[in-house]
Structures are given as structure tokens and as C-alpha cells.
Design an enzyme around this catalytic site. Structure first.
Site, PDB file in Angstrom:
ATOM      1  N   GLN A  97      19.118  15.201 -33.197  1.00 42.34           N
ATOM      2  CA  GLN A  97      20.414  14.809 -32.662  1.00 42.34           C
ATOM      3  C   GLN A  97      20.730  15.671 -31.438  1.00 42.34           C
ATOM      4  O   GLN A  97      20.953  16.866 -31.561  1.00 42.34           O
ATOM      5  CB  GLN A  97      21.468  15.020 -33.749  1.00 42.34           C
ATOM      6  CG  GLN A  97      22.856  14.569 -33.391  1.00 42.34           C
ATOM      7  CD  GLN A  97      23.777  14.740 -34.569  1.00 42.34           C
ATOM      8  OE1 GLN A  97      23.741  13.962 -35.505  1.00 42.34           O
ATOM      9  NE2 GLN A  97      24.596  15.768 -34.550  1.00 42.34           N
ATOM     10  N   SER A  99      24.911  18.992 -29.159  1.00 40.28           N
ATOM     11  CA  SER A  99      25.447  20.275 -28.711  1.00 40.28           C
ATOM     12  C   SER A  99      24.815  20.750 -27.407  1.00 40.28           C
ATOM     13  O   SER A  99      23.631  20.518 -27.152  1.00 40.28           O
ATOM     14  CB  SER A  99      25.231  21.344 -29.787  1.00 40.28           C
ATOM     15  OG  SER A  99      25.976  21.050 -30.940  1.00 40.28           O
ATOM     16  N   SER A 125      18.209  20.890 -34.117  1.00 43.15           N
ATOM     17  CA  SER A 125      17.356  21.138 -35.283  1.00 43.15           C
ATOM     18  C   SER A 125      16.097  20.284 -35.236  1.00 43.15           C
ATOM     19  O   SER A 125      16.169  19.068 -35.064  1.00 43.15           O
ATOM     20  CB  SER A 125      18.135  20.848 -36.572  1.00 43.15           C
ATOM     21  OG  SER A 125      19.245  21.703 -36.685  1.00 43.15           O
ATOM     22  N   GLU A 142      27.191  11.397 -42.169  1.00 47.28           N
ATOM     23  CA  GLU A 142      26.577  12.675 -42.518  1.00 47.28           C
ATOM     24  C   GLU A 142      26.148  12.693 -43.973  1.00 47.28           C
ATOM     25  O   GLU A 142      26.820  12.181 -44.855  1.00 47.28           O
ATOM     26  CB  GLU A 142      27.552  13.824 -42.262  1.00 47.28           C
ATOM     27  CG  GLU A 142      26.872  15.174 -42.318  1.00 47.28           C
ATOM     28  CD  GLU A 142      27.735  16.249 -41.667  1.00 47.28           C
ATOM     29  OE1 GLU A 142      27.242  17.363 -41.521  1.00 47.28           O
ATOM     30  OE2 GLU A 142      28.880  15.953 -41.303  1.00 47.28           O
ATOM     31  N   GLU A 163      35.881  28.251 -37.736  1.00 49.73           N
ATOM     32  CA  GLU A 163      37.172  28.070 -37.069  1.00 49.73           C
ATOM     33  C   GLU A 163      37.572  26.595 -36.997  1.00 49.73           C
ATOM     34  O   GLU A 163      38.732  26.228 -37.231  1.00 49.73           O
ATOM     35  CB  GLU A 163      37.116  28.674 -35.659  1.00 49.73           C
ATOM     36  CG  GLU A 163      36.992  30.193 -35.622  1.00 49.73           C
ATOM     37  CD  GLU A 163      35.599  30.688 -35.950  1.00 49.73           C
ATOM     38  OE1 GLU A 163      35.448  31.892 -36.211  1.00 49.73           O
ATOM     39  OE2 GLU A 163      34.651  29.873 -35.939  1.00 49.73           O
TER      40      GLU A 163
END
Length: 401
Positions: A128, A131, A163, A246, A372
């Protein structure tokens, strides 16, 4: 909350449990045995292929694309039972749980089958490409650009923390196609062949010594418009589809140490001839791990109950990931502390599981949503607190400082 399976679920669980008892030990890594990366990948592919042949891959996927056509609770049950064995499934989790379901959602069934079935068998691995160095938790901040040239797109940019990109054949790519609109409106989703000219994968060696994460550089990568998923500019909507799919992994990794391992270790290790388990502060620390794990189990049961009733688990699931990652890090640290100087000996089979999770957990606390971000989700969507100010919500991306 239901604590027991329905009759149908119990029958399915028994069927799964019996099959795994016969097959999984042949593919599980014996405790303490070292493996090369190639050996682990061979074991992973073999196990994936066997599961696929017996109908335990794509359990919830539509039959028309090659799936089993089952329900989410069956996927949860299989994942729970599979987690009891130290089989290696990580390389397929992103592809099976997120990428391939997105693919068949936005692609005609007959076309999707070309990619679905090889992925199910373990012949092809997906990653994927989301990021970036400047877009992690804020996924809508992606700067990788895709510029259209006729029936092709030319892509330039960088992805990071991808990943298993170093083992992947294909990847989902989120790129910016329009910088003149608000950041959520100017992205488009594609899928790419990782062998396309201009794609460079650079493995990142983590503290554990493994290279599960990678940087991916895209330099003048040309991809056909036929590899676009969804409409131009609708990439955020497609990305949400990806995240909604997911993996329903309600259970911890088979090799993750927990309360039983801590108790055993504290009984074996002595100080002044007295087992450490007799120390009240040690018992208190182990008890805290037990409390955390018990809470996680009840959260899993709540999610499983929702799935059993045909409902979607709520945002409360974020609590599970937040607590799980921190607890695994605490377990690793406590295990190493109990062994004192011997806790640094990575060759000691008693130490290695604790040491691995102590080093791996910081990454686990980032992957899939940082602590967070998860706290924000819990605050806003569970507790109903005011949301964060988002001053760039409607600002054109090219005007954001």
C-alpha cells in the site's frame, strides 16, 4: 455483549479448529529456530496457498471474483484460531485485508479476477503506497504527483514505511492529480506493477534487524489510465474504502509474549535465592499486563458481537489498538528487566521474544494510526469531545504553507 458463539458459529469454529490442528503445525516455525528472510517467505507462501485451496482465504469476498462469499464473523473466527499457531502471515495482511478488496470494489469482476486469484494463492503480494515523509497521519497531505499525458499518467514522488514493498508484485498508489483544489479533493488512486521502470524500493532496517518497512521512490513512472481506480480526484473516497476493509484480526500475534510467559520467567529467575515472582512489585507489574489483556479481550468480544449481528464495530476499536501496542512494549520491557544483564542476550531463546517486541513495539505504535491519532478518534467519536481545528480544510493544496 455475547460471550459465546451462536450454534452456527460454534460449528464453524470447530471445523476451523480441527483443520488447523491437522495442517498448521506443519507450517509453524518451531520456537527458537532461526530463519532467513527467504525461508520465512517460502513458508508464508506455502501456508497461504494451502489455506486458499481449502477455502480459508477471501472468506468474505464475493464469489464472482473468486472469494468464498462468507460473512465477517467467519473471518474473525478463522483469524482467532489461526493466531494460536506461529504461522507467518504478515506479508499478505495488507494485500488480503485492504488492497485486493479495494481492487475488486472499483474494477469489473472479470478484470479483477486476474489479480484476485494469484493474490489468494500467495503467488503475488500487494503493498500500500500511501504514507510519505510529509504525509503519514495526515494522509491527505500526499505530495507524490501524477500528471496525465494522453492515456497515461507520469508519477513522481516518494513513499515511506511501505510494508513488504521489497517482496511485492503490485501496489495501491495514492497520488495528487490536482493541487488547485482542497487537499482531500485533488487525489486519485491507481494500482501499479512494482517492476515498472522508475520504481525503486529501498529497504529500511529497523531496530529488530528486519527490513519489513521500505522507502519507495517513483521517478517518471508511467502507468496506464486503465490502472486508475475510481474517478479522477476521488482518491480520498477510494482510500476510505481501503481503510474500511482493514483486516478483521481480532487476536494477538501467536508469538507475542504475555502474562503466562512473564509468570514462567519470574518463577525461574531468582534474586538472593528467592524467585522474582515473590516480589510484590513484580507481581503488580504482571497483574497490570493481565488487566490490559483482559480489557482487550472484552473489546474483541464486543467487536465480535457486533459482527455476529451484522453490524460494523464502532470507533471503540481504536482503544484496542492503542492499548495493545503499548502493552506489547511494556511486556517486552518487563521481560528484559527480569533478566537484568541477560536481557540483552538476543541469542537466548528465553529473551528473544521479549527483546523483539520491545524493539518492534515503537513501530507498532505508529503503524495503522499513531497513538495521538487514535486518541483523537476516541476523543471525538467515542467521547463526543470537540474536534481539532482544521484550518487547511478548504484551502487549495498549493496555497497551504
Amino acid at each position: 455483549m455475547d460471550f459465546d458463539d451462536s450454534h452456527e458459529e460454534a460449528v464453524y469454529r470447530q471445523q476451523v479448529r480441527q483443520w488447523l490442528a491437522e495442517q498448521a503445525p506443519k507450517w509453524a516455525q518451531p520456537v527458537g529456530r532461526k530463519e532467513t528472510e527467504a525461508q520465512k517467505m517460502t513458508r508464508a507462501r506455502g501456508w497461504q496457498s494451502l489455506k486458499s485451496a481449502h477455502g480459508y482465504v477471501g472468506i468474505t469476498w464475493p464469489v464472482e471474483v473468486g472469494g468464498v462469499g462468507g460473512n465477517p464473523i467467519e473471518q474473525v473466527i478463522f483469524s482467532q484460531e489461526e493466531s494460536r499457531y506461529n504461522v507467518f502471515v504478515t506479508p499478505f495482511q495488507v494485500g488480503m485485508g485492504m488492497c485486493v478488496p479495494t481492487l475488486y470494489t472499483y474494477m469489473p469482476a472479470e478484470q479483477a479476477m486476474r489479480y484476485v486469484r494469484p493474490a489468494m494463492r500467495g503467488d503475488e503480494i500487494w503493498c500500500q503506497l500511501f504514507s510519505e515523509p510529509a504525509a503519514g497521519s495526515d494522509l491527505a497531505g500526499v505530495r507524490t504527483r501524477a500528471v496525465r499525458q494522453g492515456n497515461e499518467w507520469v508519477v513522481n514522488g516518494q513513499k515511506v514505511w511501505t510494508s513488504y514493498a521489497n517482496h511485492s508484485d503490485f501496489g495501491l498508489l495514492l497520488a495528487r492529480t490536482d493541487s488547485s483544489v482542497a487537499k482531500h479533493k485533488g487525489m486519485t488512486m491507481f494500482f501499479i506493477d512494482m517492476r515498472t521502470p522508475g520504481v525503486e524500493v529501498r529497504p529500511i532496517r529497523s531496530m529488530t534487524g528486519h527490513t519489513d518497512f521500505n522507502e519507495v521512490f517513483l521517478t517518471d513512472v508511467r502507468i496506464a489510465d486503465a490502472q486508475r481506480l475510481g474517478e479522477v480526484g476521488a482518491g480520498w473516497r477510494v482510500a476510505l474504502t481501503t481503510l474500511m476493509h482493514e483486516r478483521l484480526a481480532i487476536g494477538k500475534a501467536a508469538d507475542a509474549p504475555g502474562v503466562d510467559q512473564l509468570i514462567s520467567l519470574a518463577q525461574e529467575v531468582c534474586s538472593g535465592g528467592v524467585p522474582l515472582l515473590d516480589n510484590a512489585s513484580i507481581r503488580e507489574a504482571i497483574a497490570q499486563v493481565y488487566v490490559n489483556d483482559a480489557g482487550l479481550e472484552f473489546l474483541r468480544m464486543r467487536a465480535q458481537t457486533a459482527l455476529s449481528k451484522g453490524q460494523e464495530p464502532g470507533p471503540e476499536a481504536s482503544i484496542g489498538k492503542l492499548v495493545m501496542a503499548r502493552t506489547r512494549q511494556q511486556v517486552g520491557a518487563l521481560g528484559m528487566d527480569l533478566l537484568e544483564a541477560d536481557g540483552l542476550d538476543s541469542e537466548n531463546p528465553k529473551v528473544s521474544p521479549f527483546q523483539y517486541y520491545y524493539l518492534f513495539a515503537p513501530g507498532l505504535r505508529i503503524a495503522g494510526g499513531t497513538d495521538e491519532i487514535l486518541r483523537n478518534i476516541i476523543a471525538e467519536r467515542v467521547l463526543g469531545l470537540p474536534s481539532d481545528l482544521r484550518v487547511d480544510r478548504d484551502v487549495p493544496f498549493n496555497e497551504i504553507k
